[in-house]
Motif scaffolding. Sequence first.
Motif, mmCIF file in Angstrom:
data_model
loop_
_atom_site.group_PDB
_atom_site.id
_atom_site.type_symbol
_atom_site.label_atom_id
_atom_site.label_comp_id
_atom_site.label_asym_id
_atom_site.label_seq_id
_atom_site.Cartn_x
_atom_site.Cartn_y
_atom_site.Cartn_z
ATOM 1 N N VAL A 1 0.904 -1.129 0.028
ATOM 2 C CA VAL A 1 0.087 -0.063 -0.005
ATOM 3 C C VAL A 1 0.904 1.367 -0.045
ATOM 4 N N ALA A 2 1.906 1.254 0.821
ATOM 5 C CA ALA A 2 3.049 2.388 0.747
ATOM 6 C C ALA A 2 3.417 2.569 -0.457
ATOM 7 N N ASP A 3 3.820 1.425 -1.124
ATOM 8 C CA ASP A 3 4.147 1.462 -2.700
ATOM 9 C C ASP A 3 3.444 2.192 -3.558
ATOM 10 N N LEU A 4 2.030 1.502 -3.259
ATOM 11 C CA LEU A 4 1.038 2.351 -4.184
ATOM 12 C C LEU A 4 0.774 3.597 -4.211
ATOM 13 N N ILE A 5 0.684 4.024 -2.792
ATOM 14 C CA ILE A 5 0.756 5.600 -2.428
ATOM 15 C C ILE A 5 1.677 6.491 -3.112
ATOM 16 N N LEU A 6 2.970 5.889 -2.843
ATOM 17 C CA LEU A 6 3.986 6.518 -3.332
ATOM 18 C C LEU A 6 4.357 6.546 -4.938
ATOM 19 N N ALA A 7 3.949 5.761 -5.573
ATOM 20 C CA ALA A 7 3.556 5.572 -7.050
ATOM 21 C C ALA A 7 2.671 6.500 -7.556
ATOM 22 N N ILE A 8 1.436 6.788 -6.938
ATOM 23 C CA ILE A 8 0.571 7.767 -7.617
ATOM 24 C C ILE A 8 1.032 9.118 -7.372
ATOM 25 N N VAL A 9 1.651 9.278 -6.119
ATOM 26 C CA VAL A 9 2.105 10.752 -5.865
ATOM 27 C C VAL A 9 3.092 11.125 -6.854
ATOM 28 N N ARG A 10 4.111 10.175 -6.992
ATOM 29 C CA ARG A 10 5.198 10.519 -7.869
ATOM 30 C C ARG A 10 4.845 10.596 -9.386
ATOM 31 N N ARG A 11 4.011 9.932 -9.669
ATOM 32 C CA ARG A 11 3.594 10.012 -11.181
ATOM 33 C C ARG A 11 2.661 11.360 -11.526
ATOM 34 N N THR A 12 1.937 11.510 -10.643
ATOM 35 C CA THR A 12 0.881 12.527 -10.622
ATOM 36 C C THR A 12 1.885 14.032 -10.466
ATOM 37 N N TRP A 13 2.983 13.948 -9.699
ATOM 38 C CA TRP A 13 3.756 15.140 -9.366
ATOM 39 C C TRP A 13 4.629 15.227 -10.589
ATOM 40 N N LYS A 14 4.714 14.382 -11.509
ATOM 41 C CA LYS A 14 5.492 14.481 -12.725
ATOM 42 C C LYS A 14 4.569 14.799 -14.040
ATOM 43 N N GLY A 15 3.194 14.811 -13.689
ATOM 44 C CA GLY A 15 2.340 15.210 -14.734
ATOM 45 C C GLY A 15 1.849 13.803 -15.412
ATOM 46 N N GLN A 16 2.080 12.706 -14.917
ATOM 47 C CA GLN A 16 1.971 11.327 -15.698
ATOM 48 C C GLN A 16 0.525 10.836 -15.043
ATOM 49 N N SER A 17 -0.076 9.828 -15.761
ATOM 50 C CA SER A 17 -1.287 9.135 -15.286
ATOM 51 C C SER A 17 -0.772 8.172 -14.105
ATOM 52 N N PRO A 18 -1.756 8.104 -13.072
ATOM 53 C CA PRO A 18 -1.191 7.243 -11.895
ATOM 54 C C PRO A 18 -0.836 5.751 -12.482
ATOM 55 N N PHE A 19 -1.294 5.524 -13.480
ATOM 56 C CA PHE A 19 -1.281 4.191 -13.822
ATOM 57 C C PHE A 19 -0.088 4.087 -15.003
ATOM 58 N N ALA A 20 0.613 4.934 -15.394
ATOM 59 C CA ALA A 20 2.002 4.842 -15.915
ATOM 60 C C ALA A 20 2.783 4.175 -15.402
ATOM 61 N N ALA A 21 3.534 3.103 -16.049
ATOM 62 C CA ALA A 21 4.668 2.404 -15.342
ATOM 63 C C ALA A 21 5.857 3.119 -15.406
ATOM 64 N N ASP A 22 6.658 3.069 -14.148
ATOM 65 C CA ASP A 22 7.975 3.452 -14.215
ATOM 66 C C ASP A 22 8.945 2.462 -13.263
ATOM 67 N N ARG A 23 10.038 2.835 -12.949
ATOM 68 C CA ARG A 23 10.975 1.902 -12.189
ATOM 69 C C ARG A 23 11.495 2.825 -10.869
ATOM 70 N N GLY A 24 10.241 3.267 -10.342
ATOM 71 C CA GLY A 24 10.333 3.946 -9.213
ATOM 72 C C GLY A 24 9.970 3.295 -7.775
ATOM 73 N N HIS A 25 9.581 2.029 -8.108
ATOM 74 C CA HIS A 25 8.998 1.378 -6.843
ATOM 75 C C HIS A 25 10.117 1.050 -5.853
ATOM 76 N N LEU A 26 9.426 0.540 -4.671
ATOM 77 C CA LEU A 26 10.322 0.317 -3.580
ATOM 78 C C LEU A 26 11.467 -0.795 -4.026
ATOM 79 N N HIS A 27 10.743 -1.938 -4.524
ATOM 80 C CA HIS A 27 11.885 -2.958 -5.001
ATOM 81 C C HIS A 27 13.014 -2.304 -5.953
ATOM 82 N N HIS A 28 12.607 -1.469 -6.650
ATOM 83 C CA HIS A 28 13.478 -1.113 -7.685
ATOM 84 C C HIS A 28 14.585 0.073 -7.127
ATOM 85 N N ARG A 29 14.189 0.670 -5.900
ATOM 86 C CA ARG A 29 14.980 1.396 -5.109
ATOM 87 C C ARG A 29 16.182 0.557 -4.427
ATOM 88 N N LEU A 30 15.776 -0.524 -4.189
ATOM 89 C CA LEU A 30 16.621 -1.475 -3.362
ATOM 90 C C LEU A 30 17.816 -1.995 -4.188
#
Length: 441
Positions: free
Chosen positions: A288-317
Motif C-alpha cells: 500500500v505504501a508503494d502504491l501511494i508513493l507511485a501515485i504521488v510520484r507519477r501525478t507530481w510528474k504530470g503522468q497518469s497514476p497508472f503509467a509504469a516506471d522504475r520508481g517502486h520500492l523494490h527498484h530502489r533497493l
Amino acid sequence: MGQPVREYLLTLCVTAAVTYLLTGPVRKFAIAAGAMPEIRARDVHREPTPRLGGIAMFGGLCAGLLVASHLTNLKSLFASSNEPQALLSGAALIWVLGVLDDKWGVDALVKLGGQMIAAGVMVLQGLTILWIPVPGVGTVSLTPMQGTLLTVALVVVTINAVNFVDGLDGLASGMVCIAAAAFFMYAYRMWFGYGIEAAAPATLFSVVLMGMCLGFLPHNMHPARIFMGDSGSMLIGLVMAAGAVSVTGQVDPDLLGEKTGGVREATHAMVPVYIPLLLPLTVIAVPVADLILAIVRRTWKGQSPFAADRGHLHHRLLEIGHSHSRAVLIMYFWSALIAFGAVAYSVNNASMWIVLGIVLLSAVGLVLLLLPRFTPRAPRWAEWAVPPRYRRSRRESVAAAGEPSADAEEQPEPVPAGIHGATAIGDRSRFVDRRKAGSNR
C-alpha cells in the motif's frame, strides 16, 4: 479444536499441491500460447518469461474450496454462509480479466472497471461491510450504499496494491503469504478463541490464500521460470480483500462485546485489524505504501497514476546495491514485522514487550538496509531447504571446518606458456576443438 486445525492443514496442503502441480503444465501452455511479452524498460528480468501463472493459482483456489466443502467441520460454513460462493464468483471474473491482460493486454481503465465489477458481484452475494466499529464511539451502522462503496474501495485498493508490488521474482506471492499467515492467526483466534462463527469464512480464505502462494512460490523464486501475471496478482489481491471485508464488516461487535466485557473494550482491542481503512495498511502495509508513493510520484510528474516506471520500492533497493534475492528478503522482513506486529498488538495492546520487540526488529531491518553487499549463508543442516545461492560453497565449508582444501591439493602444476605466450592448457583445448571441428566438416 484439534480437528479444525487438521482440516485447515489439509485444505492448505491440497491447495498448495494442486497449485504446484498445475504450474508446470501452465508454463508450457503459456509458452505455446505466446504469453511471453517482450521485456520492458522497467522490468528487472533480462529474458522473456511466460506469464499466466494465475491459471494454476485459480485451480488451487477451486481445489481448496472444494475440499473444504466436504470436510466435517468446514462444510457447515458453506451451508450457513454465502461468502465462499461470493468469493469464487468475484475471483472467476477477476481471473478471466487477468488472463486476457496477460495474453493481449487490457487498458488500465478497463481493468479498473473490471475490478469494480468483481467487487460488486461479491457485494450482491452478501460479502459486504455492514458496520464499522470505531474506538471510543462503538458500532457505526452503514447504509447499503455506504457499505457497497466502502467494500468496492477496499477491494480495488488491495488488488492494485498487490499488483503494484509484483515486480521481483517471488516478491508478491511471498509477501501475500506472510500477510495471509498473520491474518489466519487473528481470524482463527476470533473464531475459536471467542466462539464467533462469523469469522470462519475469513479463516478459510486466509488458509486457501496461503496455499495458493506456497504452491506457486517454488516456480517463481529467482530466477523465476514463470510469472503469475495480472491473472495471479489481481486474484490473490481479491482473495485477501475478501477476507478483510468478511472479518471487518460481518462480525457483530455486540457479540464480540459479550466475550470481552463491553463493546468499547472489544472495539479498542480490535483496532489493528478491524477498521477497513486501516486494515490494508496493517496486513499489506508495504504494497500500500508503494502504491501511494507511485501515485504521488507519477501525478507530481504530470503522468497518469497508472503509467509504469522504475520508481517502486523494490527498484530502489536494487539501485542502492542490494541483490535481487536480498531485496526480496528485505521486503519479506518488513511485511512480516508489520503484519505480525499488528496481530501481537491486537492480542495485548498494553504490553510494553511487544512495542520494544517491534522497535528492536525495526532497528535490525534498518541495519540490513545499510548492508547491501552482505550475502547471508544458511547453516549446513538447513542447506537442503534453501536455494543454492544461500548454500556454502565447498571451499567455504572446508575453510569453516579448518581443514586444508582438497581442491587446492588436487590442482595441477602450472604449465609453462607456449611459444605464442598463451597458457598451454587453454590453447591445447582450443586446438583440439578446432581439429575436431575440421574433421567434422
